[in-house]
Design a protein around this motif. Structure first.
Motif, PDB file in Angstrom:
ATOM      1  N   GLY A 121       5.718   9.205 -32.517  1.00 25.43           N
ATOM      2  CA  GLY A 121       5.663   8.617 -33.846  1.00 25.43           C
ATOM      3  C   GLY A 121       6.193   7.200 -33.849  1.00 25.43           C
ATOM      4  O   GLY A 121       6.442   6.588 -32.820  1.00 25.43           O
ATOM      5  N   ARG A 165       8.039  13.865 -37.046  1.00 22.28           N
ATOM      6  CA  ARG A 165       7.610  13.987 -38.442  1.00 22.28           C
ATOM      7  C   ARG A 165       7.103  15.404 -38.654  1.00 22.28           C
ATOM      8  O   ARG A 165       6.438  15.977 -37.788  1.00 22.28           O
ATOM      9  CB  ARG A 165       6.489  12.990 -38.763  1.00 22.28           C
ATOM     10  CG  ARG A 165       6.903  11.540 -38.838  1.00 22.28           C
ATOM     11  CD  ARG A 165       5.729  10.706 -39.357  1.00 22.28           C
ATOM     12  NE  ARG A 165       6.089   9.310 -39.565  1.00 22.28           N
ATOM     13  CZ  ARG A 165       5.928   8.359 -38.658  1.00 22.28           C
ATOM     14  NH1 ARG A 165       5.428   8.671 -37.480  1.00 22.28           N
ATOM     15  NH2 ARG A 165       6.271   7.115 -38.925  1.00 22.28           N
ATOM     16  N   ASP A 184       4.966  17.764 -41.512  1.00 24.14           N
ATOM     17  CA  ASP A 184       4.125  17.776 -42.713  1.00 24.14           C
ATOM     18  C   ASP A 184       4.021  19.185 -43.261  1.00 24.14           C
ATOM     19  O   ASP A 184       4.070  20.168 -42.515  1.00 24.14           O
ATOM     20  CB  ASP A 184       2.711  17.272 -42.392  1.00 24.14           C
ATOM     21  CG  ASP A 184       2.715  15.791 -42.019  1.00 24.14           C
ATOM     22  OD1 ASP A 184       3.753  15.137 -42.251  1.00 24.14           O
ATOM     23  OD2 ASP A 184       1.696  15.326 -41.484  1.00 24.14           O
ATOM     24  N   GLU A 244       3.938  14.507 -45.898  1.00 22.37           N
ATOM     25  CA  GLU A 244       5.078  14.354 -45.003  1.00 22.37           C
ATOM     26  C   GLU A 244       6.359  14.695 -45.750  1.00 22.37           C
ATOM     27  O   GLU A 244       6.659  14.124 -46.795  1.00 22.37           O
ATOM     28  CB  GLU A 244       5.145  12.927 -44.465  1.00 22.37           C
ATOM     29  CG  GLU A 244       6.287  12.723 -43.477  1.00 22.37           C
ATOM     30  CD  GLU A 244       6.319  11.309 -42.925  1.00 22.37           C
ATOM     31  OE1 GLU A 244       7.204  10.536 -43.332  1.00 22.37           O
ATOM     32  OE2 GLU A 244       5.427  10.974 -42.107  1.00 22.37           O
ATOM     33  N   GLY A 251      10.868  12.987 -41.732  1.00 24.36           N
ATOM     34  CA  GLY A 251      10.644  12.112 -40.621  1.00 24.36           C
ATOM     35  C   GLY A 251      10.369  10.662 -40.994  1.00 24.36           C
ATOM     36  O   GLY A 251      10.163  10.331 -42.167  1.00 24.36           O
ATOM     37  N   PRO A 252      10.347   9.842 -39.960  1.00 27.81           N
ATOM     38  CA  PRO A 252      10.656  10.217 -38.582  1.00 27.81           C
ATOM     39  C   PRO A 252      12.160  10.384 -38.353  1.00 27.81           C
ATOM     40  O   PRO A 252      12.969   9.667 -38.938  1.00 27.81           O
ATOM     41  CB  PRO A 252      10.105   9.065 -37.768  1.00 27.81           C
ATOM     42  CG  PRO A 252      10.188   7.893 -38.704  1.00 27.81           C
ATOM     43  CD  PRO A 252       9.936   8.438 -40.077  1.00 27.81           C
ATOM     44  N   ASN A 284      13.041  12.268 -48.722  1.00 27.86           N
ATOM     45  CA  ASN A 284      11.985  11.283 -48.952  1.00 27.86           C
ATOM     46  C   ASN A 284      12.041  10.772 -50.376  1.00 27.86           C
ATOM     47  O   ASN A 284      12.181  11.545 -51.303  1.00 27.86           O
ATOM     48  CB  ASN A 284      10.609  11.903 -48.695  1.00 27.86           C
ATOM     49  CG  ASN A 284      10.351  12.045 -47.207  1.00 27.86           C
ATOM     50  OD1 ASN A 284      10.954  11.346 -46.406  1.00 27.86           O
ATOM     51  ND2 ASN A 284       9.436  12.946 -46.854  1.00 27.86           N
TER      52      ASN A 284
END
Length: 564
Positions: free
Chosen positions: A346, A374, A376, A381, A384-385, A563
């Motif tokens: 990645g 990563r 999913d 996603e 990650g990363p 995230n």
């Protein structure tokens, strides 16, 4: 709910033999029916014609193609021989179906259990343990009715019905065309009734699972219920669920009996319509008696398979509903990658996820390595990363808020999740303790040494002592789902299990996921000391935690964030 699910042939090889040998025996049985009808029709015509009109037979074409009286023994013998072949072929189909059902259930259970063994600990929890037990126990046992009752009739409907319809068409085109016109009525009724049956059967199956879950909850918490004197309320709850299941079962039976009546009625009217046309032509002398008897003997055999397959299908819907869930279990557990399998690399750290600042370019030999990984889910996603390394003799803590993906990283290291990008490497063995202790009914020693053929008593005691349970009796028997100990004690038993496995397999890494979340400060200090001891012994130790004491005990802390 499908009458036949192709996944049955994919996950249970024994089912292929059932359908293969069953189809062959069904063809033999169909040919025997044709022979029996022909021999019997000609024997009856030979015996009846002299009574109808003397030696010359009846008027018109009634006596056409009739055999002489001297051929009666041959015709009767042929009919009896065909009847024996038909009976033996039918018995063979039942035997093949019954024995195949046993093998199919065994293969499906084994495949489902293998899938459950390899599934991710991050499963969504859509099925409880009681639901899984019901599906793999009572549900698969219901496949006996599917194979012994439905499959033979399905094979006959697919094989015998077309052959017999063609035979009627060849023998008497008028009767054959009439059959082709009235025959579709039965499948139409089957489809309509099947839709109604599916709805009531799905509700009955869901109610059975609720009943199982209610009973398991009551048994698991029986001691607590007795302490607070709430057992009577649970008794009333179980009685209510049982009564609801009884009511739904009666609805399924009502639909099954009505469907059988409707299919029999439709088949009877269809046979009567053809029989009237044959009888009218016989009276008018436009039809040979032997051919008319042959057609009339075949007509019930044409409609019987399609009528019986409908009734058998409604009687086996519970097994079909359960098998669908078993297939889902098998498919959801497939495709788990092998632990440490490399994947495509990645890019740089982004989305608020930090790479390990102390991570070297390559994995330390014998240690753990996560490089730009990563993960999913559903095409999105979620992690990650992320990059981190844990060298032998080092304690590394993985920290971050809930939902940041800490447990997902652990699951990827264990091989439960396949990363979308990045690479993973780990020693041949990983001793792991997850967030759920995962204790089983049995002794504490059996839980600590889970998976070992012959537990080492000294090692079990040493593991319990290292996990902060020095006074625990290894022979203490735990109840269902490990009941009988507190949450903190269960957590420490899980840590002891990981230590036991680490000591049993040299060169393994130790991975702990929130090992102190239910512990007080003193017990937490014992676990931290155990981690440090394992690192001192040369083992790489990775711990997921949000507790300050654990983070302070680590050599390094790798933090990841959720995230956006």
């Amino acid at each position: 709910m499908k009458p036949f699910d192709p996944r049955l042939l994919r996950y249970a090889r024994a089912a292929r033999g059932v359908f293969g040998f069953g189809a062959l025996l069904g063809l033999v049985r169909t040919l025997a029916i044709l022979a029996w009808s022909w021999f019997l029709a000609n024997a009856l015509a030979t015996l009846v014609l002299p009574v109808l009109g003397g030696e010359g037979g009846g008027a018109g074409r009634v006596a056409e193609g009739a055999y002489g009286p001297d051929q009666v023994p041959f015709l009767v013998g042929g009919a009896l021989a065909a009847l024996v072949v038909r009976a033996v072929a039918g018995w063979g189909m039942d035997v093949v179906a019954a024995r195949g059902a046993v093998r199919v259930k065994s293969e499906l259970r084994a495949a489902a259990l293998d899938a459950l063994d390899t599934r991710s600990p991050l499963r969504d929890g859509s099925r409880s343990d009681s639901e899984l037990t019901t599906a793999l126990g009572r549900g698969l046992d219901a496949l006996d009715g599917y194979f012994s009752g439905y499959v033979p009739q399905l094979l006959l409907a697919v094989i015998a019905t077309p052959v017999l319809v063609v035979a009627v068409l060849i023998a008497d085109p008028v009767s054959g065309i009439t059959v082709l016109i009235v025959f579709p009525i039965i499948p139409v009724f089957m489809i309509l009734i099947g839709l109604a049956t599916q709805a009531v059967q799905d509700r009955q199956w869901a109610q059975l699972q609720r009943l199982s879950a209610t009973f398991l909850d009551a048994v698991s918490g029986l001691a607590t219920l007795r302490i607070f004197r709430r057992e009577d309320r649970q008794t009333a709850r179980i009685e209510g669920e049982t009564d609801e299941y009884r009511s739904r079962t009666m609805k399924v039976l009502r639909v099954t009996f009505l469907s059988g009546f409707v299919l029999d009625l439709a088949g009877t009217f269809s046979i009567a319509l053809v029989a009237v046309t044959v009888g009218t032509r016989l009276v008018a002398g436009e039809f040979p008696l032997s051919l008319g008897l042959f057609v009339l003997l075949l007509l019930p055999e044409v409609f019987i398979p399609i009528r019986q397959v409908g009734a058998a299908f409604h009687a086996s819907t519970e097994g079909l509903a359960a098998s669908g869930e078993v297939f889902d279990i098998i498919e959801n557990g497939e495709g788990s990658p092998a632990g440490g399998a490399p994947v495509s690399t990645g890019g740089r750290a982004e989305n608020g996820l930090a790479a390990d600042p102390a991570a070297p370019d390559s994995a330390t030999a014998g240690g753990l390595s996560v490089a730009d990984v990563r993960i999913d889910r559903g095409g999105r996603e979620v992690v990650g990363p992320v990059s981190l390394t844990v060298a032998p003799g080092e304690v590394v803590a993985l920290a971050g808020p809930s939902g940041a993906g800490k447990s997902s990283i652990i699951a990827a290291l264990l091989g439960f999740l396949a990363p979308a990008a990045g690479s993973l490497s780990a020693p041949a063995g990983i001793a792991w303790a997850g967030q759920r202790p995962g204790l089983l009914q049995g002794t504490i020693a059996e839980n600590v040494a889970l998976g070992s053929g012959s537990p080492d008593p000294a090692r079990v005691r040493r593991a319990l002592e290292a996990a902060g349970l020095p006074g625990f009796d290894p022979d203490l028997v735990l109840g269902a789902a490990g009941s009988g100990v507190s949450g903190g004690q269960a957590q420490r038993i899980a840590v002891a299990r990981a230590l036991y496995r680490a000591w049993t397999h040299e060169g393994s890494a130790l991975v702990l996921d929130e090992p102190t979340s239910a512990l007080d400060a003193d017990s937490e200090a014992v676990i931290c000391a155990a981690m440090r001891a394992e690192a001192t012994a040369g083992r790489p130790v990775l711990v997921v935690s949000h507790r300050d004491a654990v983070l302070e005990a680590a050599d390094r802390v790798v933090r990841i964030g959720a995230n956006g």
